[in-house]
Design an enzyme around this catalytic site. Structure first.
Site, PDB file in Angstrom:
ATOM      1  N   HIS A   8       1.258  -1.624   0.076  1.00  0.00           N
ATOM      2  CA  HIS A   8       0.319   0.152  -0.431  1.00  0.00           C
ATOM      3  C   HIS A   8       0.813   1.086   0.103  1.00  0.00           C
ATOM      4  CE1 HIS A   8       1.441   1.035   3.680  1.00  0.00           C
ATOM      5  NE2 HIS A   8       1.264  -0.552   4.397  1.00  0.00           N
ATOM      6  N   GLU A  45      -3.025  -6.530   7.203  1.00  0.00           N
ATOM      7  CA  GLU A  45      -1.323  -6.049   8.778  1.00  0.00           C
ATOM      8  C   GLU A  45      -1.577  -6.981   9.630  1.00  0.00           C
ATOM      9  OE1 GLU A  45       1.325  -5.681   8.219  1.00  0.00           O
ATOM     10  OE2 GLU A  45       1.281  -4.099   8.032  1.00  0.00           O
TER      11      GLU A  45
END
Length: 454
Positions: A51, A135
């Site tokens: 990201h 994550e």
């Protein structure tokens, strides 16, 4: 003979041939054909992208008030996503795409930003949101100072195994990422080549990317711990090799165009470098005490080294384990041996660790040109420039290369590095090079099933 009897006879004949091995060649060919059809249906390339810059990347304190899953891109992160979209537009061409994205907000915004930058949304056939590639969980909120304290503990426990309170370790994430990768290839992606989704784009997180690569290329834990995260909106491209039916790392199609950056601290023990007189005398005294079996003196020395210890196999009157005398003196001698080794060594950092030939921890000559003094973290560019100016090692003066430091006992190092000790002048016979030197290879591939990479 009736139709039923003929059918039964034919079945018995078939089973007899099957059990007798007459059909083994045909069955093997059938399995191989089935495997080939599966690989023909899989995408030509898989792109793993991290990201863009998030709020948490620039302000760690935000984790005290905002859940990790809700962190958004910064303006810089959005621009990074747009730039990545423009880059990927040129890479994927007119390919139809299968997109997998983490459910975290920063990854979702990265995908949308890539669309705005030029990644052709009209060519996306499927968008699959997978919580398995989210994550690493660090706990609901992270109070100020937790990150710094965790770093200290992590250095002792190890990056792969360390788990913060109410959180996941990298080992935990590896388990779910491994399941994700297997399901992706076996079930999630198209089953037939006619569906023609030639590119799979996975929008995820830095640690998750490293663990996917660990799974794919079967890195050891030690190797994983050397690998750095790629930068925000940098990507790794894996291309399909139909001859070997595997995915390979493709340097040319990755951004930046290089093998994942990996470094490892080592200590080079020199014959010409001596330990302190105090350490040498202490070691000699301990060895003498052990030889003389003088337990009163041994206990006094051991008490000076540590007040608490847990090793041993004896038990007190309550059934609790207590340390045996012999184990304690061995432990103290081992500690002093390690101290002596460190005093006789110089610290270096190995650069570009992934491109070292196998077995990596047996290399010496291959380290030339990729060592820098000290263990201070540096950027890739700065480190490579420093390596050019670093004086080469005189390997004739090298007694031992300590790859483990404080993480391992002296006994363990001698066991791991026994070939260094037994054959100090011999270069290792390398296993097949799955990771050759960066200057010699453009890609590396996932090993065949069952082959372990260190």
């Amino acid at each position: 003979m009736g139709h039923g009897a003929s059918h039964e006879s034919g079945l018995e004949n078939f089973l007899e041939k099957l059990n007798g091995g007459d059909l083994d060649t045909a069955l093997a060919a059938l399995v191989q054909r089935q495997r080939r059809l599966k690989w023909e249906a899989l995408p030509t390339r898989i792109i793993l992208i991290r990201h863009g810059e998030s709020e948490g990347n620039v302000n760690r304190d935000i984790y005290t008030t905002k859940g990790d899953a809700h962190l958004e891109l910064t303006p810089t992160g959005l621009q990074q996503a747009k730039d990545a979209g423009a880059r990927l537009q040129g890479l994927v061409g007119d390919d139809r795409m299968f997109v997998v994205v983490s459910p975290f907000e920063r990854t979702q915004q990265t995908l949308l930003g890539m669309y705005r930058g030029g990644l052709p949304e009209s060519q996306v056939g499927v968008v699959h949101v997978s919580p398995q590639i989210r994550e690493q969980e660090f706990g609901n909120f992270q109070h100020i100072g937790l990150h710094e304290a965790a770093r200290v503990q992590q250095a002792i426990v190890g990056r792969f195994y360390y788990r913060r309170p109410n959180a996941e370790s990298s080992a935990d994430v590896y388990d779910r990422v491994s399941s994700f990768w297997d399901v992706l290839l076996d079930d999630t992606l198209p089953k037939t080549a006619s569906e023609n989704l030639r590119t799979c784009l996975i929008v995820t997180h830095g640690l998750t990317m490293r663990l996917v690569l660990m799974k794919l290329f079967q890195w050891s834990v030690e190797t994983f711990e050397t690998v750095w995260n790629v930068g925000n909106c940098e990507h790794v491209t894996l291309t399909k090799n139909m001859t070997k039916m595997c995915y390979q790392f493709d340097k040319k199609q990755s951004y930046p165009s290089k093998v994942c950056w990996a470094t490892r601290p080592i200590w080079i023990v020199l014959r010409s470098k001596k330990a302190s007189d105090e350490t040498e005398k202490r070691l000699a005294m301990l060895q003498k005490l052990k030889e003389q079996n003088n337990w009163n003196l041994v206990e006094e020395v051991a008490a000076q080294e540590a007040e608490h210890h847990t090793e041993g196999h004896k038990h007190d009157e309550h059934g609790h384990e207590v340390a045996g005398k012999w184990l304690e003196i061995d432990r103290v001698i081992d500690q002093v041996e390690n101290t002596r080794m460190k005093e006789r060594s110089l610290p270096y950092t190995v650069l570009d660790y992934l491109t070292l030939p196998q077995p990596r921890t047996m290399q010496r000559a291959a380290l030339d040109g990729r060592l820098i003094p000290g263990h201070d973290p540096k950027s890739c560019e700065e480190a490579l420039e420093l390596a050019k100016r670093t004086q080469p090692i005189d390997w004739q003066d090298v007694e031992f290369v300590d790859w483990w430091g404080n993480q391992m006992s002296y006994q363990g190092k001698m066991l791991r590095g026994r070939k260094q000790v037994e054959n100090p002048g011999d270069e290792p016979k390398c296993r097949p090079l799955l990771f050759r030197h960066l200057s010699e290879v453009e890609e590396f591939e996932s090993p065949t099933r069952g082959q372990r990479v260190g």
